[in-house]
Design a protein around this motif. Structure first.
Motif, PDB file in Angstrom:
ATOM      1  N   ILE A  12       0.844  -1.199   0.000  1.00 17.64           N
ATOM      2  CA  ILE A  12       0.000   0.000   0.000  1.00 17.64           C
ATOM      3  C   ILE A  12       0.881   1.252   0.000  1.00 17.64           C
ATOM      4  O   ILE A  12       1.784   1.373   0.837  1.00 17.64           O
ATOM      5  N   VAL A  13       0.601   2.155  -0.923  1.00 19.92           N
ATOM      6  CA  VAL A  13       1.200   3.487  -0.824  1.00 19.92           C
ATOM      7  C   VAL A  13       0.262   4.330   0.034  1.00 19.92           C
ATOM      8  O   VAL A  13      -0.912   4.508  -0.311  1.00 19.92           O
ATOM      9  N   LEU A  14       0.772   4.793   1.178  1.00 26.22           N
ATOM     10  CA  LEU A  14      -0.009   5.657   2.056  1.00 26.22           C
ATOM     11  C   LEU A  14       0.476   7.087   1.845  1.00 26.22           C
ATOM     12  O   LEU A  14       1.615   7.419   2.188  1.00 26.22           O
ATOM     13  N   GLY A  15      -0.377   7.898   1.248  1.00 27.66           N
ATOM     14  CA  GLY A  15      -0.008   9.280   0.942  1.00 27.66           C
ATOM     15  C   GLY A  15      -0.557  10.227   1.991  1.00 27.66           C
ATOM     16  O   GLY A  15      -1.716  10.121   2.388  1.00 27.66           O
ATOM     17  N   LEU A  16       0.283  11.152   2.438  1.00 26.17           N
ATOM     18  CA  LEU A  16      -0.164  12.161   3.404  1.00 26.17           C
ATOM     19  C   LEU A  16      -0.052  13.531   2.761  1.00 26.17           C
ATOM     20  O   LEU A  16       1.024  13.915   2.281  1.00 26.17           O
ATOM     21  N   SER A  17      -1.171  14.278   2.760  1.00 25.48           N
ATOM     22  CA  SER A  17      -1.084  15.678   2.367  1.00 25.48           C
ATOM     23  C   SER A  17      -1.294  16.507   3.633  1.00 25.48           C
ATOM     24  O   SER A  17      -1.512  15.957   4.718  1.00 25.48           O
ATOM     25  N   GLY A  18      -1.247  17.842   3.498  1.00 22.26           N
ATOM     26  CA  GLY A  18      -1.186  18.686   4.689  1.00 22.26           C
ATOM     27  C   GLY A  18      -2.486  18.775   5.453  1.00 22.26           C
ATOM     28  O   GLY A  18      -3.527  19.095   4.878  1.00 22.26           O
ATOM     29  N   GLY A  19      -2.446  18.512   6.752  1.00 19.63           N
ATOM     30  CA  GLY A  19      -3.630  18.644   7.598  1.00 19.63           C
ATOM     31  C   GLY A  19      -3.347  18.115   8.987  1.00 19.63           C
ATOM     32  O   GLY A  19      -2.481  17.253   9.162  1.00 19.63           O
ATOM     33  N   VAL A  20      -4.112  18.648   9.959  1.00 16.01           N
ATOM     34  CA  VAL A  20      -3.916  18.191  11.340  1.00 16.01           C
ATOM     35  C   VAL A  20      -4.127  16.683  11.449  1.00 16.01           C
ATOM     36  O   VAL A  20      -3.500  16.007  12.273  1.00 16.01           O
ATOM     37  N   ALA A  21      -4.992  16.151  10.576  1.00 18.86           N
ATOM     38  CA  ALA A  21      -5.303  14.716  10.661  1.00 18.86           C
ATOM     39  C   ALA A  21      -4.096  13.829  10.352  1.00 18.86           C
ATOM     40  O   ALA A  21      -4.200  12.603  10.458  1.00 18.86           O
ATOM     41  N   CYS A  22      -2.956  14.434  10.021  1.00 12.05           N
ATOM     42  CA  CYS A  22      -1.739  13.630   9.833  1.00 12.05           C
ATOM     43  C   CYS A  22      -1.441  12.795  11.072  1.00 12.05           C
ATOM     44  O   CYS A  22      -0.850  11.724  10.973  1.00 12.05           O
ATOM     45  N   TYR A  23      -1.899  13.285  12.246  1.00  8.10           N
ATOM     46  CA  TYR A  23      -1.615  12.490  13.461  1.00  8.10           C
ATOM     47  C   TYR A  23      -2.327  11.143  13.387  1.00  8.10           C
ATOM     48  O   TYR A  23      -1.855  10.146  13.919  1.00  8.10           O
ATOM     49  N   LYS A  24      -3.495  11.115  12.692  1.00 11.20           N
ATOM     50  CA  LYS A  24      -4.210   9.842  12.565  1.00 11.20           C
ATOM     51  C   LYS A  24      -3.540   8.926  11.546  1.00 11.20           C
ATOM     52  O   LYS A  24      -3.719   7.714  11.584  1.00 11.20           O
ATOM     53  N   ALA A  25      -2.792   9.535  10.623  1.00 12.72           N
ATOM     54  CA  ALA A  25      -2.109   8.728   9.608  1.00 12.72           C
ATOM     55  C   ALA A  25      -1.023   7.869  10.257  1.00 12.72           C
ATOM     56  O   ALA A  25      -0.690   6.789   9.761  1.00 12.72           O
ATOM     57  N   ALA A  26      -0.479   8.360  11.386  1.00 10.67           N
ATOM     58  CA  ALA A  26       0.525   7.577  12.102  1.00 10.67           C
ATOM     59  C   ALA A  26      -0.104   6.278  12.607  1.00 10.67           C
ATOM     60  O   ALA A  26       0.419   5.180  12.409  1.00 10.67           O
ATOM     61  N   GLU A  27      -1.268   6.417  13.212  1.00 12.31           N
ATOM     62  CA  GLU A  27      -2.009   5.245  13.710  1.00 12.31           C
ATOM     63  C   GLU A  27      -2.405   4.332  12.538  1.00 12.31           C
ATOM     64  O   GLU A  27      -2.329   3.109  12.631  1.00 12.31           O
TER      65      GLU A  27
END
Ligand code: CTP
Length: 408
Positions: A12-27
């Motif tokens: 899986i490619v997990l892409g992160l763009s800008g947003g506070v919800a990046c903290y959930k991307a860690a989980e």
């Protein structure tokens, strides 16, 4: 299959763009790895303002890519290599700006570039928006979302609730476990695409007085697994549930009831609107003729006043007897303690249904695994011991294979 390895073998490619919800991307990265996936994180410059690449590398176990000029790929084409290896690209969080870039086919950064360069045939794109509610509601964002859906992306969420900015509304990114389950669903065959399935699940509770009642040990797990599997297979699902403490599978419409009569009252108007009816509920056989209005007190005699019981309506048999035009294709469950095949065949005829799914009753209540025996006019077919979700998925395939084609 154990829930822990549902994504085994998937990259899986997990892409992160800008947003506070990046903290959930860690989980999320953690959840995907725990489910067996290999995860390649790709971050935009804006995402790096919210979470560090070091964190994402530690959680995914792989160096993070942030630039299309990254020299690590031998051919210098990170956008091609990363997308060719992927079984899916999941962008979480997807900011309003990132969705706008996707809608326009822009390729100014590695993440948008690889979304554009991926094979649309083999690599699905899933997008989990996260933004302020006004940004989400803005016609420009809604136009862009409609465009990326028309271009083949799947938009997951957003959810409603508290936002980092202090406002409340639509725009929250789905939780990590919800996104993980959505991703698992993407890889399930769509054997019931566009079809509709009505399910009963759990026990019923028949009140004796305001504090007591008659019920049974059904946990509802099999019925909830059937609901999840049907939704994963692409069906519209309505789940009529007795009193159980289980979370509603994503995308499933749930109606909660207590008694058998309430279950019947909920099922009857729904039945003609659905193509398949799967009755997994362990409906209580009897109910008190009269539920006392106040709590029944002990009278000191040492004896208990006799309780008059009435038989409950048979929900499955009632639906199976509806006129053909209003009748879904019916599947019954049979929990037996012995003579499985004989009792299942008897129920097939007595309830007038085309398929009975039989199992050895007390052994399965509350457990996470089971063995099922499918009994129909053609014969018997065993689904060997497995967890209930795996069995439910196999059952969806068996139902799809037997379901009459839609009238054209
Ligand atoms: N069922 C139903 N309504 C009832 C009883 C049963 O819809 N009042 C459905 C169950 O959901 C299941 C099937 O009928 O799909 C068989 O249920 P089961 O309890 O095994 O059968 P019963 O008809 O109750 O027969 P018995 O208790 O004699 O085995």
């Amino acid at each position: 299959m154990s829930p822990l390895v549902e994504l085994q073998g998937k990259h899986i490619v997990l892409g992160l763009s800008g947003g506070v919800a990046c903290y959930k991307a860690a989980e999320l990265a953690r959840e995907l790895v725990r489910a067996g996936a290999t995860v390649q994180v790709v971050m935009t410059e804006a995402a790096a303002q919210f979470i560090t690449a070091v964190t994402m590398q530690a959680l995914s176990g792989r160096p993070v890519f942030t630039s299309q000029w990254d020299a690590r790929q031998p051919n210098g084409m990170a956008h091609i290599e990363l997308s060719r290896e992927a079984d899916a690209v999941l962008v979480a969080p997807a900011s309003a700006d990132f969705i706008a870039q996707l809608a326009q086919g822009r390729a100014g950064e590695l993440l948008s570039l690889l979304c554009l360069a991926r094979s649309m045939r083999t690599c699905p794109l899933l997008v989990a928006p996260a933004m302020n509610r006004e940004m989400w509601a803005h016609p420009a964002t809604q136009r862009n979302v409609a465009q990326i859906v028309a271009d083949g992306a799947t938009v997951l969420g957003p959810a409603t609730g508290d936002q980092a900015c202090g406002e409340v509304g639509d725009g929250r990114m789905l939780e990590a476990t919800e996104l993980r389950d959505e991703l698992i669903a993407v890889f399930q065959p769509k054997v019931l695409a566009g079809r509709s399935v009505l399910i009963t699940a759990g026990p019923t509770f028949e009140a004796i007085d305001p504090v007591r009642g008659i019920s049974n040990h059904s946990s509802g797990k099999m019925g909830f697994a059937v609901a999840r599997a049907a939704a994963e297979a692409g069906a519209h699902v309505t789940l009529v549930a007795g009193p159980v403490h289980l979370p509603t599978p994503r995308g499933v419409r749930r109606i909660d009831v207590q008694s058998a009569q309430q279950m019947l009252d909920a099922v009857l108007p729904e039945a003609p609107r659905h193509e398949v009816f799967v009755a997994t509920a362990a409906v209580a056989d009897w109910r008190p003729a009269l539920a006392a209005e106040g709590k029944i007190k002990k009278d000191g005699s040492g004896r208990v006043a006799a309780l008059e019981l009435l038989e409950n309506p048979d929900i499955l048999a009632t639906v199976a007897r509806l006129p053909a035009a209003a009748r879904p294709w019916c599947v019954g469950f049979a929990a037996e303690s012995h003579d499985l095949v004989r009792h299942a065949r008897d129920k097939l005829v007595r309830k007038g249904v085309p398929l009975i799914v039989a199992n050895l009753g007390p052994e399965t209540f509350g457990r996470d695994d089971n063995t099922l025996l499918l009994v129909d006019a053609a014969g018997e077919h065993e689904l060997p011991r497995a967890d209930k979700l795996t069995l439910a998925r196999q059952l969806m395939a068996e139902i799809a294979a037997r379901l009459p084609a839609r009238p054209t």
